[in-house]
Design a protein around this motif. Sequence first.
Motif, PDB file in Angstrom:
ATOM      1  N   THR A  14      -7.290  14.673  -4.245  1.00  0.00           N
ATOM      2  CA  THR A  14      -6.906  15.849  -3.464  1.00  0.00           C
ATOM      3  C   THR A  14      -5.398  15.990  -3.328  1.00  0.00           C
ATOM      4  N   ALA A  15      -4.656  14.940  -3.598  1.00  0.00           N
ATOM      5  CA  ALA A  15      -3.204  15.082  -3.564  1.00  0.00           C
ATOM      6  C   ALA A  15      -2.731  16.034  -4.652  1.00  0.00           C
ATOM      7  N   ALA A  16      -3.609  16.304  -5.630  1.00  0.00           N
ATOM      8  CA  ALA A  16      -3.240  17.225  -6.708  1.00  0.00           C
ATOM      9  C   ALA A  16      -3.735  18.630  -6.435  1.00  0.00           C
ATOM     10  N   VAL A  17      -4.115  18.906  -5.206  1.00  0.00           N
ATOM     11  CA  VAL A  17      -4.527  20.270  -4.875  1.00  0.00           C
ATOM     12  C   VAL A  17      -3.270  21.114  -4.734  1.00  0.00           C
ATOM     13  N   GLU A  48       5.979  11.353  -3.245  1.00  0.00           N
ATOM     14  CA  GLU A  48       6.484  11.274  -1.876  1.00  0.00           C
ATOM     15  C   GLU A  48       6.160  12.498  -1.048  1.00  0.00           C
ATOM     16  N   ALA A  49       5.878  13.625  -1.715  1.00  0.00           N
ATOM     17  CA  ALA A  49       5.703  14.870  -0.972  1.00  0.00           C
ATOM     18  C   ALA A  49       4.443  14.822  -0.115  1.00  0.00           C
ATOM     19  N   ASP A  50       4.351  15.704   0.841  1.00  0.00           N
ATOM     20  CA  ASP A  50       3.222  15.652   1.764  1.00  0.00           C
ATOM     21  C   ASP A  50       1.991  16.411   1.305  1.00  0.00           C
ATOM     22  N   GLY A  51       2.094  17.197   0.291  1.00  0.00           N
ATOM     23  CA  GLY A  51       0.902  17.830  -0.267  1.00  0.00           C
ATOM     24  C   GLY A  51       0.275  18.886   0.612  1.00  0.00           C
ATOM     25  N   ALA A 108       0.845  -1.202   0.000  1.00  0.00           N
ATOM     26  CA  ALA A 108       0.000   0.000   0.000  1.00  0.00           C
ATOM     27  C   ALA A 108       0.873   1.242   0.000  1.00  0.00           C
ATOM     28  N   ARG A 109       1.929   1.230   0.794  1.00  0.00           N
ATOM     29  CA  ARG A 109       2.806   2.386   0.833  1.00  0.00           C
ATOM     30  C   ARG A 109       3.529   2.574  -0.487  1.00  0.00           C
ATOM     31  N   VAL A 132      -6.053  19.066   3.119  1.00  0.00           N
ATOM     32  CA  VAL A 132      -6.959  18.242   2.327  1.00  0.00           C
ATOM     33  C   VAL A 132      -6.375  16.885   1.958  1.00  0.00           C
ATOM     34  N   TYR A 133      -5.143  16.658   2.206  1.00  0.00           N
ATOM     35  CA  TYR A 133      -4.578  15.390   1.764  1.00  0.00           C
ATOM     36  C   TYR A 133      -3.930  14.681   2.942  1.00  0.00           C
ATOM     37  N   ARG A 134      -4.316  13.475   3.162  1.00  0.00           N
ATOM     38  CA  ARG A 134      -3.716  12.718   4.243  1.00  0.00           C
ATOM     39  C   ARG A 134      -3.160  11.410   3.693  1.00  0.00           C
ATOM     40  N   ARG A 135      -1.875  11.357   3.621  1.00  0.00           N
ATOM     41  CA  ARG A 135      -1.244  10.177   3.057  1.00  0.00           C
ATOM     42  C   ARG A 135      -1.587   8.924   3.832  1.00  0.00           C
ATOM     43  N   ASP A 136      -1.584   9.002   5.155  1.00  0.00           N
ATOM     44  CA  ASP A 136      -1.807   7.793   5.940  1.00  0.00           C
ATOM     45  C   ASP A 136      -3.220   7.246   5.741  1.00  0.00           C
ATOM     46  N   ARG A 137      -4.177   8.135   5.583  1.00  0.00           N
ATOM     47  CA  ARG A 137      -5.544   7.673   5.364  1.00  0.00           C
ATOM     48  C   ARG A 137      -5.641   6.983   4.009  1.00  0.00           C
TER      49      ARG A 137
END
Lengths: 403, 474
Positions: free
Chosen positions: B166-169, B115-118, B105-106, B122-127
Amino acid sequence: MASLTRRSLLKSLLGAGAVAALPRLARAERDVPSLLVLWLAGGASQLETWDPHERVSTCGVIPTLVPGLEISSWLPRMAERMHHVSVVRSLVSKEGDHARGTYAVKTGYTMNPTVKHPSLGALLTKMAPVGGSGLPPYVSLGRSSWPGTGGHLGPAYDAFVVPKPGVSLHDLAAPVDEPRQERRLQNLEIVSESFSKRMKTAAHSEHVGAALAMMRSEDLAAFDVEEEPEDVVDRYGEHDFGRACLVARRLVERGVRAVEVTLDGFDSHANNHEAHATRVPVLDAALSALLDDLVARDLLRRTLVVVISEMGRTPRINALDGRDHWPNGFSCVLGGAGIGRGRVIGSTSPDDGTPKDVVTVEDLGATILAGLGLEPTKSLVTKAGRPVPLSRGRVERRLLRDS
Amino acid sequence: MLARLIPVLFGAGVVAAVAHEVWPRPAAPLPDAAPLAVAAAVDGASLPPTPAEDLLVLRRLHLALVGTVPSLEEIRRFEATTEPDRLDRWTAQLLNDPRHHRWFARRLASVYVGEADGAFLVYRRDRFVDFLETALAERVPYDELVRQMITGRGLWTSRPQTNFVTAAVIRGEIDEEELTSRTVRAFLGQRIDCAACHDHPFEDWTQDQFRGLAAFYSETKHGALGVHDTKSSTAVAAVPFGEAYLPETGARRERLAAWITHPNNRRFPRATVNRVWTLMFGRPLVAPVDELGDPGDDEDPTLDLLAADYVEHGYDLRRLVRAIAQTSRFASSDFPVSPIDTEQLVGSLLQSASVRTLRVDDGLLVRLVRFMRTQDFEKNYGTPGENGTLAQALVRMNGKLVTDLTDGGPFNLAGRVAAFGGSDDQKLEALYLAYLTRRPTETERERLLPFEDDDAVSDVAWALVNSPEMSWHH
């Protein structure tokens, strides 16, 4: 780690074998400029540093030795030294996000997925390599979320990070005594032998060799401020940033090509006044001492100093007594090497902070490269075969020293 | 054989406490794993390469599927099984393991959103990773998963698949071009994003084609209620190839998702196969990983065989992994050598230093401590390239994490090995298995033994950590 004198340093390193005599830098190489960036992380408020406005800034406004130029009252020592440097007050970047803003300023490019741009420091190291020193050519002092990076040039061009310069040598000292270190290295040779025969891992052992050379290098003393007279250390200030700036000067003296020093804590969404009242004087002391030393040692003509953040802060104070992100009209200071003295480019409106005579961060990047004697339109080719100019910005000629 | 199976490693006195960690569990039968015809087809009629030792293949499997080297405990258990297809059964078992779901998944999240945190809120990588992890655990067919991500609507908290969008926000708004670039790279294996600014210099993509694709996202916005679509765009949505795969009606994003995952759109499975291959071999089958040629022009028998089989069986990622693992290339002694990445190195250091197998569901405190210890290392280590760097050598040689994990304390393997009896030979074997997943050679045994003192064990562990063998896929 306990305080490190040069003697104790050498004691903890491998004693066996003569330390290879490291060739000193050739005279010609010494004249290639170095880049020294003081990075105010979080977004320093232009209103509480280099571009104050009465009734808007929460600090006072004081004159400087440059006629017509006034700066924050929290920078009294710099007020007497502004004639060594130039100021840009109309910096503009499109990025209100810390990561993207930092990328934009450090590389002079907007983040995009097709190419990882190298930081200006990495570019300088690539275009003007350093030879013959035990020190890495690009160093990042202090804790930073986004230290300078080699980008598409590869990790060999990343800044070498030293989180606590002048305090501890981090990963540069072996954690065991000499006899054990010797045994470890012998073990390493034994366990590596069968694999190295089969595979091309020469680079791996080269790095171990280089690491050892660096650990044993006399040049490591550059990171140690104990040699400096007490009054010098005092002038830089009794804080991590001051010490780091002193280490930066010592590195530049020994020919390190690019250094960045990070001072954190400027992201003042709350209590902006207090955040700056405590930190700006720290900057004042360290930067003044640094400039004094560079001038006194005739180093300023080959050291380009930049003091900058990823963005500025809003003229309006918010409900938490803070200022928020403001990439549209912020400030930086630059001087030394090919940069002119006493220039003031651009301004912001005291009413709403809008900039006049805009300089984009791309343009600033191009200007810094030009000030280092590089040609910004020159391209480097990435591994994918894509040519990328050092900068796409326009050189701001008014900032350059007349030749 | 039996005597060998009883590791007298930790001395009689502490066998009770520690033995269950290194004695092989009574052989719980491994799952059935029928050989897959496609693997044999990939092997083809050419002479099979010399196979590598089983333990080495086990190492490759673990690094690829779990992100760490196998634990000493797992090695003992593996060696206790005797079925001729034990590697394949072991693979099938690993594919059921929560550690695998988490790791993959990771890795997939990195492929989809980088890899960036965005943008922070609005973006939560862990979720997003949680969502992918569940999808892998539940064996959601991959085409279905991709459709969910492209068409996700709602809040990123309750509809975590929307994190792909939302990672593309950027600067507060969904950046269509960023989202389109990501979509095409991740799912079709094409770098069309160069054409955002100009006609692609090498391939045939034009700026117009890029804009046509980006238009599928032109109605997608995000706001207080999360990701949603308006009906406001006049931009003309068009695809640069495979017009027959595009449904004529439907919402824009649904049409895009259907086009990408159309059973005849060969780029989709080829891209996926190439990605999974990269995760398993450390480098892609076709390089660069996200720039595959036109399927018509650029036939690759291995890629196409695997892609066809995978599609035929319902876009089943697990089957694809098993097929790749069964090829003689995967088990070959001539495996591509590439650096393992930092996460894998850290994971391996932690695993090697631990006597027992580290679990995904280890207590929160354990995971927190582990997380904090590895932060510094990962930050200072950076990304391993082909040649490594001086800074990485320094971190491996002198860094705190390595020091902590190899010193002779009672909480790591080196310490336990030193303290708990057994012969020098057995101690050395335990170290080699734990770190390098092999036994020492005769020469190594002669030159490294006997252990002169307690520190000697730690000094061998240090050397194993710093050996090139540890840092590479091979």
